[in-house]
Every structure is written in C-alpha cells, then in structure tokens.
Design an enzyme around this catalytic site. Structure first.
Site, PDB file in Angstrom:
ATOM      1  N   LYS A 166       0.841  -1.206   0.000  1.00  0.00           N
ATOM      2  CA  LYS A 166       0.000   0.000   0.000  1.00  0.00           C
ATOM      3  C   LYS A 166       0.878   1.260   0.000  1.00  0.00           C
ATOM      4  CE  LYS A 166      -0.334  -0.494   4.989  1.00  0.00           C
ATOM      5  NZ  LYS A 166      -1.096  -1.082   6.076  1.00  0.00           N
ATOM      6  N   TYR A 210      16.348  29.803   9.135  1.00  0.00           N
ATOM      7  CA  TYR A 210      15.135  30.489   9.573  1.00  0.00           C
ATOM      8  C   TYR A 210      15.034  30.505  11.100  1.00  0.00           C
ATOM      9  CZ  TYR A 210      13.105  30.478   4.868  1.00  0.00           C
ATOM     10  OH  TYR A 210      12.845  30.693   3.551  1.00  0.00           O
TER      11      TYR A 210
HETATM   12  C1  LIG Z   1      -0.312  -2.089   6.668  1.00  0.00           C
HETATM   13  C2  LIG Z   1      -0.957  -3.377   6.958  1.00  0.00           C
HETATM   14  C3  LIG Z   1      -0.194  -4.547   7.086  1.00  0.00           C
HETATM   15  C4  LIG Z   1       1.320  -4.548   7.080  1.00  0.00           C
HETATM   16  O1  LIG Z   1       1.802  -3.974   8.272  1.00  0.00           O
HETATM   17  P1  LIG Z   1       3.374  -3.888   8.612  1.00  0.00           P
HETATM   18  O2  LIG Z   1       3.388  -3.507  10.026  1.00  0.00           O
HETATM   19  O3  LIG Z   1       3.931  -2.829   7.729  1.00  0.00           O
HETATM   20  O4  LIG Z   1       3.971  -5.225   8.344  1.00  0.00           O
HETATM   21  C5  LIG Z   1      -0.885  -5.741   7.242  1.00  0.00           C
HETATM   22  N1  LIG Z   1      -2.241  -5.767   7.287  1.00  0.00           N
HETATM   23  C6  LIG Z   1      -2.988  -4.655   7.192  1.00  0.00           C
HETATM   24  C7  LIG Z   1      -4.484  -4.762   7.261  1.00  0.00           C
HETATM   25  C8  LIG Z   1      -2.378  -3.426   7.025  1.00  0.00           C
HETATM   26  O5  LIG Z   1      -3.133  -2.320   6.955  1.00  0.00           O
END
Ligand SMILES: *Cc1c(COP(=O)(O)O)cnc(C)c1O
Length: 435
Positions: free
Chosen positions: A90, A322
């Site tokens: 994702k 800044y």
């Molecule tokens: C993001 C996510 C994962 C993976 O999580 P990690 O901690 O990055 O391994 C797995 N299952 C779901 C439903 C997620 O949203």
C-alpha cells in the site's frame, strides 16, 4: 462504461540507475483509454532530475528481506505447511514505488500482494503484475463501477459489511458471473475496519443467503503487535479463533485465515496461520523496538542521498537558517544540502538529525527549510562541494562507514518508521538498483 486498463508492456526495472520503471506505469494508467477516475500526480522521473537528491531503492535487499521473512515461517502443526507470504504494498509500496517493488517480489516468487485501495490494485495490474492482489481497504465506491473494476482487474475484495455481500451477489447475478471470492475481515480489537463480534451474525446471514459470494478467507488485523507486551495480540488471536468457530459452526468454510503483519509474524509464530501480510519488514525495517534475532538480518531497501551544493566557513557566534535556531560556538564549516521538508525530511529533525558525509555523521544545524538543509561538517576533514550527503540509509566513505536507520529518523522526528518512508515526497526521484 468501465473497461479494464490495458496491461502495459511492462517496463522492467533495469540494471541502470538511470531508468524509471514506475514512471512508465503511471503514464500507462492514464493513457489506457479507460475512464480515468484517478489522476495520479506524476513523480519526478530520474531522467528529469537535475538536483542530486534522490532515493535509491535496492531491489536485491528487498529480495533478501523476503527470504528473511520466509525463514521466520514455521510449519503449521497440523498441515506441516508454512504460511504463504502476501506482501503489503500500500501507499506506493511504502514510498518505494509499487510497480518496481511488485515486479521484483513477483519474480522472487512471492505468493500474492495486498494493497489498501482499488486504485493501487489497478496500478499494479497496469504494470503487468499477474499474481493475486487483495484490496484490504474494503472501499469500492457507492456505485457498482468500483466492483466492476475490481472484477475486470482480477482483484480480491475484502468485505466486512452485509451490504457489500448483497451488492456483490446482485452484481454476480446481473452479469451471470461465477461466484465472487472475498476475504472477510473481522474486528478482534483494532476498532477500525472489520465486522465487530456483535455484528457477526448479520454477516453470517448474508453469506448464507447470497451464495454468489464465496467466502474464501477470514482475516483480522493486530493493533499492538509491535508493543513490548504481546498480551493484546494474544487476546486478539484468541477472539479470532472464537469467531472462526462461530463461522465454521454455521457451515461456512473459509479455507484461509490471515492476521499477521511484520511484527506479529516475526514475534508470535502462532499468528502466521495460512498467510502472513508483512509490509515494513520487506523494506528492511524492524517493526518493533523489541530485540529480534531475525530483525537484525533485514537490510534497508531505501537510501536517500543528496550532495553538498554550498559550503561556508563561519566565525563563532554566526546564526544559521530560519529563526536563527542555531548559533555556532566556534569557527565552523557549514554545508548546505538541497533536501528539505518538502522532500520528506521532517522539520522535527532541525538541530536533531544527521546526515552522513564521507562515511561520518554531520549534525543538522538550524531549521530544516522547504528545499534546503544545513549540516555542520566541521568534524569532516576534506568535506567539499559535491560530496554525497545521506539522510537515510548506509554510507561508506574515506572516514568510515555508518547507517542512518529509518527507526533512528523516526525517533528524532517523533513518529514511526512507516511515516518516515511514506513521507519521501514525489519530488524525490526513485532510482532502482540491482547491485
Ligand atoms: C499495513 C498493513 C499490514 C502490514 O503492516 P506492517 O506492520 O507494515 O507489516 C498488514 N495488514 C494490514 C491490514 C495493514 O493495513
């Protein structure tokens, strides 16, 4: 009408760091002739890059991390089989560029992929990815268009609401299709998505009533798998087992169960079940502050580097950046590097973070600005214009070697590794390396 985006002639991540596998994929998504719902802003392509700031993605380390995860998988007591790995890509594969990451994992033999959004699944199909893809977010739009697009792209939906099951059944009947296979997400203590235990029976009813929808898998997600104390995770697992029994008792037979993210699969083997869903560990980041033997074998995949573009020697008492938040206490050599918060370098790193120059740490001084950051190279003998400055990942140089880990940056930036990686902005071109 919705039509499936044509599968693009797949642009392969080439050996040359000057190639841009994902730029091609983004364009193909837009030029596919399908109705374009998603206008993805195009990321800076390596070929366009004049500025020396870039993110290098090491695909060999990505493959290595997949092997490390596979090593952590223990055979199931009954079946003697180990879980399948479904990599979570994702948010553009945690900022690494989903098409190139997916192609690498597909060729390395990964079983499947997970994304959050329908759009992300479509992008992977347009990039030529053929392995199964699970869309975890469960949001397919109000109309049937989204579901049609799921089907056209052979994406597996996650459902948690009886209305979704009914809608899918209606669609299957309407179009006279074979049953649609779905994964049912149950909420065992995350309080985010998934059918809550109280609503379980209405969902069960929906599955029993609408046989056009085939329940392939039962899934859940852990809230605290990274915490020192795993009792909340064990409690979620217990409840997951209980809910599974209720489902089985009514004659529904999902053959697959999955729950484990990176932290759970590495720390609690009994959560591995038939499938695991690692994300961050694939990218070489330990998912927990708790010491884990296998976590030390993970190798960072992303390296963010730039170069010194300006250098000045300032007297003691000179003020920097800044707000004048830094004042030199001695004669100092201050270097300017063209990477700032608009590139994903958190402003919280002001007067806190580091860059590596010639293999040694140089502290960030003054406030990180939008496009530029100053570092103190007084302790880096020989530092000169054009020297590489690394804000994330390893560097080897004449003065030694060192690594700035994602977790270190996360700590300084008062956030988590996941946010550090996904913050590297589209202004930073990704270069793919196959050392
Ligand atoms: C993001 C996510 C994962 C993976 O999580 P990690 O901690 O990055 O391994 C797995 N299952 C779901 C439903 C997620 O949203």
């Amino acid at each position: 009408m919705i039509s499936a985006p044509k599968v693009a002639a797949s642009t392969r991540p080439s050996e040359s760091p000057a190639s841009s596998p994902d730029a091609g994929a983004h364009e193909s998504l837009i030029d596919s002739g399908s109705q374009v719902r998603v206008q993805k802003p195009r990321r800076a392509a390596p070929a366009d890059a004049v500025r020396p700031t870039r993110a290098e993605v090491n695909l060999a380390n990505l493959r290595h991390n997949l092997r490390v995860i596979e090593k952590a998988l223990l055979p199931n007591a009954q079946t003697q089989k180990t879980a399948e790995v479904w990599g979570v890509l994702k948010a553009d594969a945690y900022g690494h560029g989903a098409p190139a990451v997916a192609r690498t994992l597909e060729r390395a033999g990964i079983s499947g992929l997970c994304v959050a959004l329908l759009e992300e699944g479509v992008e992977l199909r347009a990039a030529g990815i053929r392995i199964p893809i699970l869309v975890m977010g469960g949001y397919y739009g109000r109309q049937l268009d989204g579901l049609l697009e799921m089907i056209a792209n052979d994406l597996i939906p996650v459902v948690y609401d009886p209305g979704q099951v009914e809608q899918m059944a209606r669609l299957a009947r309407l179009e006279n299709r074979p049953p649609m296979r779905v994964h049912w997400k149950v909420d065992t203590g995350m309080g985010r998505l998934g059918t809550s235990p109280r609503e379980l029976s209405s969902m069960l009813q929906a599955f029993l009533q609408f046989r056009e929808v085939k329940l392939e898998a039962l899934m859940t997600h852990f809230a605290c798998a990274d915490a020192a104390d795993l009792s909340a995770t064990f409690e979620q697992m217990r409840l997951f087992g209980e809910l599974e029994h209720r489902v089985q008792a009514l004659g529904l037979k999902p053959t697959i169960r999955h729950a484990a993210n990176s932290a759970a699969l590495l720390r609690a083997p009994h959560t591995q079940l038939e499938r695991v869903r690692p994300g961050v560990a694939l990218f070489g980041v330990s998912p927990t502050a708790v010491e884990l033997p296998l976590a030390s074998e993970l190798r960072p995949v992303m390296r963010v580097r730039s170069e010194i573009v300006a250098l000045r020697t300032l007297e003691a008492g000179a003020r920097i950046g800044y707000g004048h938040t830094f004042e030199t206490s001695r004669t100092s050599v201050i270097a300017t590097v063209p990477m700032g918060y608009a590139d994903g370098l958190s402003r919280k790193l002001s007067n806190r973070g580091h860059a590596l120059v010639r293999g040694r740490r140089a502290p960030i001084v003054g406030t990180v600005s939008m496009d530029l950051t100053m570092i103190d190279v007084s302790e880096i003998p020989g530092a000169k214009l054009g020297d590489e400055a690394v804000f994330l990942g390893p560097q080897e140089g004449v003065l030694g070697k060192d690594v700035i880990s994602v977790n270190e940056v996360a700590e300084h930036a008062e956030t988590i590794a996941w946010e550090v990686l996904t913050s590297i902005s589209r202004r930073v071109p990704r270069f793919y390396r196959e050392p």
